[in-house]
Design a protein around this motif. Structure first.
Motif: not given
Length: 623
Positions: A49-57, A81-95, A128-132
């Motif tokens: 699935x798609x890798x999101x750098x902000x959600x990496x931790x 497996x090849x698509x993701x949401x375009x969101x403001x992940x910075x606000x999600x990370x602060x929460x 990039x991607x995260x792999x199982x």
């Protein structure tokens, strides 16, 4: 004098042949099984699935939460497996930073998603991607991100591997006759081991692809060399045995490969695991003999005599001066007869198509060979796509072949070649097509199809070798097998369309219905099943060869008729002298139907039968 007469003198299937076949030639089938199909696991595609750098931790401990936040689902509920949401992940990370772990697990992103717009844009993966890694710790796909819009590169590697096999099959036919059976086998084996081991140290995709092409060049030779040598060491009555045992060894190689993959899950280590242990086969270099038949054909009578002398001693034949003199006379007689028969005539591929009967047989054999090769390779490649445990599926695909060989052993002797070939291909084809109607038992039908194609893959080379005349037998079988190697080039593309469809972004089709996905998955099986059924019915046109003398010349091959073709393709069977047709039971033929008139002429107390076609008025040969 035939060389088989010489073999009878020294023992056509004694202790010598049994030791060579069991200790050297059967283990020699392992390299082909290992290197032909290890690529399925070296280049396996794990779930991703798609890798999101902000959600990496949070990815390692809260992967479900991360997927819910960033990955859309299709109508089947599966994550893209090849698509993701375009969101403001910075606000999600602060929460997320101020939420305790139990709350995060319980929340599953429901409250967070309420903070985002309902119509979030879906975009391709950006980082990039995260792999199982629960099945494979590392594969070529993971290392170089061969997924989504680059997933075709995995299929391209199989296509390049097939092209290498096509070229290697063509070149091998010349080198095996130029160098001999033993040197060519070990030369190809060394090249194969070196290329596969070198691929483990590839630094990019295209370097690895080049090494796989070299491995593909060697696979046909590794498969054919031990078989050819075994056939040439035994008498005609044991060639069916060698064919069956050779295929059993190959299937055992597939089963062993599944065990190796189960233990070794890293692609670099797997490349070394399926190549370096094969160096032990070089310990048999001085044990494995050269083919005495080839030595005789090349005029090396003295070397052939030494091998036959050792063969005679191990087979319990008393070797003395009289025996050696008699053996020398037979060898020179065989050599002189062969030289006399081949000195004035040279044959080429066009000779396979000169006569109408030989032309039809060549085309039919080539079509069936193409169907068999395409479907066998295609089903083996398709095993990981069946769902569930990929390694277990591949193990089943190899294990189900073994019972078919035990049934074939007596069947080929009692029921002949043609009907077994037809039934095997028909059963395998119907099972593959039936996956469209019964998708819930796809794995069971797949195993039945694999059993059918495995059976027909054994019968076809035997039938073809008994239909092609001696003077063009090797040429005919090489031609048919080379054309058939086009199948392993095309079939990976069909499998790719079945697994990935036509989308340039890989598997993701968020609007697809479940039924459409199931149809797409079984599409390759339907195509392969239809090809098998077509080849099965084509096999009914070939004549039965059980207990028949092998044709020696092109004229004899032309005189062997096909089965269901009209007009000069059917011969009447010889009748006993005391049987005559009853005039009262004669029927009037329909206009345009070929009638074969029998003309009896007493010749030396026997009846000579001439067959004349009533349509073309052509007279067949005298029986």
């Amino acid at each position: 004098m035939d060389f088989d007469e010489v073999l009878r003198e020294v023992g056509s299937f004694g202790l010598y042949q049994k030791v060579i076949i069991c200790t050297v030639l059967l283990p020699a089938a392992l390299p082909c099984a290992f290197h032909a199909y290890s690529q399925l696991f070296i280049a396996a595609t794990p779930q991703h699935f798609c890798r999101v750098p902000e959600l990496e931790p949070w990815t390692q401990d809260y992967v479900q939460l991360v997927k819910n936040l960033s990955i859309p689902r299709n109508r089947n509920g599966a994550y893209a497996e090849c698509s993701m949401y375009a969101r403001n992940y910075s606000d999600i990370v602060r929460y997320l930073e101020y939420r305790p772990p139990p709350s995060l697990i319980r929340q599953q992103a429901d409250d967070l998603l309420k903070l985002q717009p309902d119509t979030a844009q879906v975009v391709p993966c950006q980082h990039g991607w995260h792999y199982d890694k629960s099945i494979y710790s590392s594969t070529v796909v993971q290392e170089w991100n061969l997924v989504c819009d680059r997933s075709f590169l995995v299929t391209l590697a199989l296509v390049v591997f097939g092209i290498g096999g096509l070229l290697g099959n063509y070149v091998f036919g010349y080198l095996v006759d130029l160098w001999g059976r033993r040197p060519s086998f070990y030369a190809y084996l060394l090249l194969e081991i070196t290329a596969c081991a070198a691929s483990a140290f590839a630094w990019n995709y295209y370097t690895w692809l080049g090494m796989r092409f070299v491995v593909g060049l060697t696979v046909p030779a590794i498969l054919a060399s031990p078989y050819v040598l075994a056939i040439e060491l035994v008498g005609p009555d044991k060639r069916v045995f060698c064919t069956i045992v050779s295929n059993i060894a190959y299937s055992l190689g597939l089963v062993v490969l599944a065990g190796v993959v189960y233990v070794v899950r890293d692609w670099r280590e797997l490349s070394l695991a399926v190549s370096m242990p094969l160096l032990m086969l070089f310990s048999c270099f001085f044990v494995l003999p050269e083919s005495p038949r080839w030595l005789m054909a090349m005029g090396k009578t003295r070397k052939a005599t030494k091998i036959l002398k050792v063969m005679a001693r191990l087979n319990g034949v008393r070797v003395n001066r009289d025996f050696m003199e008699r053996l020398q006379r037979k060898l020179f007689s065989s050599k002189a007869a062969e030289a006399e028969s081949t000195s004035n005539t040279h044959y080429g591929i066009l000779d396979l198509f000169r006569g109408p009967n030989m032309r039809r047989k060549t085309l039919i054999i080539t079509l069936i060979w193409f169907a068999n090769t395409s479907v066998y390779v295609g089903l083996s490649y398709y095993a990981p796509a069946l769902g569930g445990d990929e390694i277990w599926n591949f193990f089943l695909a190899g294990a189900v072949e073994l019972p078919t060989y035990l049934l074939l052993w007596p069947g080929l002797s009692y029921f002949g070649r043609r009907w077994i070939l037809f039934i095997s291909m028909l059963v395998g084809g119907v099972a593959c097509v039936a996956t469209f109607v019964y998708p819930d038992i796809t794995l069971l039908l797949y195993c039945v199809g694999k059993m059918g194609i495995s059976s027909s893959f054994v019968v076809l080379p035997l039938l073809a070798s008994e239909l092609y005349p001696t003077v063009v037998r090797g040429l005919g079988m090489s031609f048919s097998s080379v054309v058939a190697m086009v199948g392993p080039i095309v079939i990976p593309m069909i499998n790719h369309m079945g697994q990935h469809g036509f989308s340039i972004h890989g598997k993701d089709d968020l609007s697809a219905h479940g039924r459409d996905d199931s149809i797409r998955v079984v599409l390759p099986l339907i195509v392969m099943g239809g090809l098998l059924i077509l080849g099965g019915f084509a096999s009914l046109l070939l004549p039965e060869t059980r207990n028949r003398n092998l044709p020696q010349t092109l004229e004899e091959g032309e005189a062997v008729p096909l089965s269901f073709l009209l007009c000069c393709c059917v011969e009447s069977e010889r009748k006993p002298n005391n049987i005559r047709m009853n005039p009262q039971k004669r029927t009037i033929p329909v206009v345009g139907t070929p009638v074969f008139h029998r003309v009896d002429t007493p010749v030396s107390g026997r009846v000579a039968c001439k067959v004349v076609c009533s349509i073309c008025k052509k007279e067949m040969r005298t029986l």
